[in-house]
Design a protein around this motif. Sequence first.
Motif: not given
Length: 172
Positions: A149-153, A129-147
């Motif tokens: 979402i794909a990670v969360l899915e 959960e920790f690494w998933t959160t860090r990756l998703v947060t960084n993707l969101m910061t970079a405005h890579r929202y579709d990516e």
Amino acid sequence: DPAYIAYMERAVALDPDFVRAWTELAGSLSFANIRVKDPASIRRLEGILERIRTLAPESSEYLIAQAYYTYYVLNNEDVAYELVLRAQEMRPSDIQLLDLKSWIQRRQADYDGVIATLRQVLTLDPRSEFWTTRLVTNLMTAHRYDEAIAVLEATSANSLRLAVLQSQLDVR
């Protein structure tokens, strides 16, 4: 974390040749000096670096300890990054090393590099959960929202934190 430092101090007292414990102690003492430089702590840290060099001069641990010191104490992220890359050649699957690499990349404003490194970590620890959160947060910061979402899915991790990130992505 003073408790972690105490554990590492105990580990090296029990086994003075335990290079990885010396390296972790160097990392913790380096981080403790990130904002306010304590001369006594830095002298202790420099002694630890010398101890690691004596025990294992060509080791990844020595490179990692140098990287911690160079990044947190000397504030030289470019040299620290080069040290991390050299260590990574020896330890390509070391999650702690990749974590350090991601923070250096962040300071270098290499956000694509941070994301690539976090993706690598997540392949090594896919249920985290920790690494998933860090990756998703960084993707969101970079405005890579579709990516993001794909990670969360794709994750099997489940937590309130990940649910909040999913909700934020749902309303974007």
